[in-house]
Scaffold this motif. Structure first.
Motif, short mmCIF file in Angstrom:
data_model
loop_
_atom_site.label_atom_id
_atom_site.label_comp_id
_atom_site.label_asym_id
_atom_site.label_seq_id
_atom_site.Cartn_x
_atom_site.Cartn_y
_atom_site.Cartn_z
N UNK A 25 0.84 -1.18 0.00
CA UNK A 25 0.00 0.00 0.00
C UNK A 25 0.89 1.25 0.00
N UNK A 26 0.53 2.20 -0.82
CA UNK A 26 1.27 3.45 -0.93
C UNK A 26 0.88 4.38 0.22
N UNK A 27 1.87 4.97 0.85
CA UNK A 27 1.59 5.97 1.88
C UNK A 27 1.55 7.34 1.21
N UNK A 28 1.03 8.33 1.95
CA UNK A 28 1.03 9.69 1.42
C UNK A 28 2.45 10.16 1.13
N UNK A 29 3.37 9.79 2.01
CA UNK A 29 4.77 10.16 1.83
C UNK A 29 5.35 9.53 0.56
N UNK A 30 4.99 8.30 0.28
CA UNK A 30 5.44 7.62 -0.94
C UNK A 30 4.94 8.37 -2.17
N UNK A 31 3.68 8.77 -2.16
CA UNK A 31 3.10 9.46 -3.31
C UNK A 31 3.74 10.83 -3.53
#
Length: 79
Positions: free
Chosen positions: A1-7
């Motif tokens: 799952x992508x985190x906001x930080x990853x995005x």
């Protein structure tokens, strides 16, 4: 799952790589055309990874940066 930080990191990477590649003579003309189209996309274009969205996430003025980048590109790659 992508985190906001990853995005956010992905948006930053896309913006940085695109601007770097635009001035890299080893990059194909077709890729540079794609990057220019991405920069010039209308404001109404709602893409999650649009140029304007990438700039907005970092508090950058997309219009100012675009104009500077396009001016430099015209200087480096005249028709």
């Amino acid at each position: 799952m992508w985190t906001d930080e990853d995005l956010v990191r992905l948006h930053g990477h896309l913006l940085e790589k695109s601007l770097r590649d635009l001035f890299d003579a080893r990059v194909s003309a077709a890729t540079r055309r794609d990057i220019l189209a991405w920069l010039r996309a209308p404001q109404e274009w709602p893409g999650a990874f649009s140029y304007r969205r990438c700039c907005a996430l970092f508090g950058l003025d997309s219009d100012d940066i675009r104009e500077r980048v396009l001016a430099r590109h015209r200087h480096c790659f005249p028709d």
